[in-house]
Scaffold this motif. Structure first.
Motif, PDB file in Angstrom:
ATOM      1  N   THR A  98       0.859  -1.174   0.000  1.00  0.00           N
ATOM      2  CA  THR A  98       0.000   0.000   0.000  1.00  0.00           C
ATOM      3  C   THR A  98       0.898   1.228   0.000  1.00  0.00           C
ATOM      4  O   THR A  98       1.628   1.476   0.954  1.00  0.00           O
ATOM      5  CB  THR A  98      -0.911   0.011   1.232  1.00  0.00           C
ATOM      6  N   ILE A  99       0.873   1.978  -1.091  1.00  0.00           N
ATOM      7  CA  ILE A  99       1.803   3.086  -1.285  1.00  0.00           C
ATOM      8  C   ILE A  99       1.024   4.391  -1.355  1.00  0.00           C
ATOM      9  O   ILE A  99       0.011   4.485  -2.053  1.00  0.00           O
ATOM     10  CB  ILE A  99       2.617   2.894  -2.573  1.00  0.00           C
ATOM     11  N   SER A 100       1.490   5.371  -0.639  1.00  0.00           N
ATOM     12  CA  SER A 100       0.861   6.693  -0.663  1.00  0.00           C
ATOM     13  C   SER A 100       1.814   7.689  -1.319  1.00  0.00           C
ATOM     14  O   SER A 100       3.014   7.419  -1.484  1.00  0.00           O
ATOM     15  CB  SER A 100       0.535   7.162   0.755  1.00  0.00           C
ATOM     16  N   MET A 101       1.297   8.863  -1.654  1.00  0.00           N
ATOM     17  CA  MET A 101       2.159   9.908  -2.184  1.00  0.00           C
ATOM     18  C   MET A 101       3.169  10.359  -1.135  1.00  0.00           C
ATOM     19  O   MET A 101       4.278  10.772  -1.470  1.00  0.00           O
ATOM     20  CB  MET A 101       1.326  11.101  -2.663  1.00  0.00           C
ATOM     21  N   GLU A 102       2.790  10.240   0.141  1.00  0.00           N
ATOM     22  CA  GLU A 102       3.730  10.568   1.199  1.00  0.00           C
ATOM     23  C   GLU A 102       4.925   9.621   1.174  1.00  0.00           C
ATOM     24  O   GLU A 102       6.069  10.039   1.416  1.00  0.00           O
ATOM     25  CB  GLU A 102       3.037  10.513   2.558  1.00  0.00           C
ATOM     26  N   ASP A 103       4.672   8.340   0.857  1.00  0.00           N
ATOM     27  CA  ASP A 103       5.769   7.373   0.730  1.00  0.00           C
ATOM     28  C   ASP A 103       6.705   7.767  -0.404  1.00  0.00           C
ATOM     29  O   ASP A 103       7.940   7.723  -0.262  1.00  0.00           O
ATOM     30  CB  ASP A 103       5.208   5.971   0.471  1.00  0.00           C
TER      31      ASP A 103
END
Length: 289
Positions: free
Chosen positions: A189-194
């Motif tokens: 699960t990847i976010s833009m924060e990552d």
């Protein structure tokens, strides 16, 4: 029947057919004939570069009706919606390659991704470059020829798009880091924060630069990677529901919606067509339309 029909074809509807040839690095290749409506509106994160071999190939692209004839080169930009149908009652025969924008960036090294206005060009240079890859059923015969063909295609696209050789827009290295991270960690699960943490860029400029260099947004790129794996798992015998669950989609309907939007055909119909021709000796395993 058309003289250029090759062996190992897939029958579509009553008179249409589609043949998917073995891919070389980052590139898939198809040849097909359709007598009427070919596929609905869809988009994928690759360039679609092709030539109409016979007939009139009609499609909607960026709000306009386009028609490709023999001698034209189609260059559909990544992530641009388009459909396809015959422009006359005689149907149309075409060849198409699907080129990963990352492969173009290997040649251009951070140039703005080339865009061909209108999706059709009569550039002699681009026609020769495209046909060098379209007219060989199994691709170039060695790695040097393969590299030369890819380099010439990228440079022909760059020239036809009117790009200047000195154009170095925005931050390519950060976008490349994000691209590599998404390729490696697509199951997470990847976010833009990552992505911001990985690249050291704020999410707004990073998202903008990623689209500039790779033709689509980070979130859509991630969905496409999941669909690539889902297709392989379906071909290996997984049900649609299991393929969806194992690749991180919320449910089968979620995968089906993205699949249809990407390939212009439902996963169920796609799988039936693939199973129809599993005995083909030259690896007719997947297709993109």
């Amino acid at each position: 029947m058309l003289e250029s029909i090759m062996t190992n074809v897939m029958l579509l509807d009553q008179n249409g057919w589609l043949h998917r040839m073995d891919a070389m690095q980052g590139i898939e290749r198809i040849e097909a004939f359709f007598p009427g409506n070919a596929y609905g509106m869809h988009r994928h994160d690759t360039y679609a570069i092709g030539c109409t071999m016979a007939g009139v190939q009609a499609f909607q692209y960026r709000g306009s009706h386009r028609q490709s004839l023999p001698g034209h080169t189609m260059v559909l930009h990544p992530d641009e919606a388009h459909d396809g149908q015959a422009g006359t009652d005689d149907g149309f025969h075409y060849r198409m390659i699907y080129v990963n924008p990352a492969l173009i960036q290997e040649v251009l090294g951070g140039q703005v991704l080339p865009y061909i206005e209108g999706g059709i060009t009569q550039s002699p240079r681009l026609l020769v470059a495209a046909k060098a890859m379209l007219d060989k059923p199994h691709g170039p015969t060695n790695s040097m020829e393969e590299t030369d063909a890819i380099v010439e295609l990228a440079l022909a696209l760059h020239a036809e798009a009117g790009c200047t050789s000195g154009q170095r827009a925005r931050d390519f290295q950060s976008a490349k880091l994000a691209h590599e991270f998404l390729c490696d960690a697509w199951q997470s699960t990847i976010s833009m924060e990552d992505l911001s943490a990985v690249t050291g860029r704020d999410r707004w400029s990073l998202s903008r630069d990623f689209r500039t260099f790779y033709g689509t947004s980070p979130s859509r790129f991630l969905i496409l990677r999941k669909l690539d794996v889902a297709r392989q798992r379906m071909l290996s015998g997984a049900s649609l529901a299991d393929a969806a669950a194992s690749t991180g989609f919320a449910e089968q309907a979620h995968m089906t919606r993205h699949f249809t939007q990407t390939f212009g055909i439902s996963p169920g119909r796609w799988l039936r067509m693939m199973r129809f021709h599993t005995s083909a000796p030259s690896g007719a395993q997947t297709f993109k339309i």
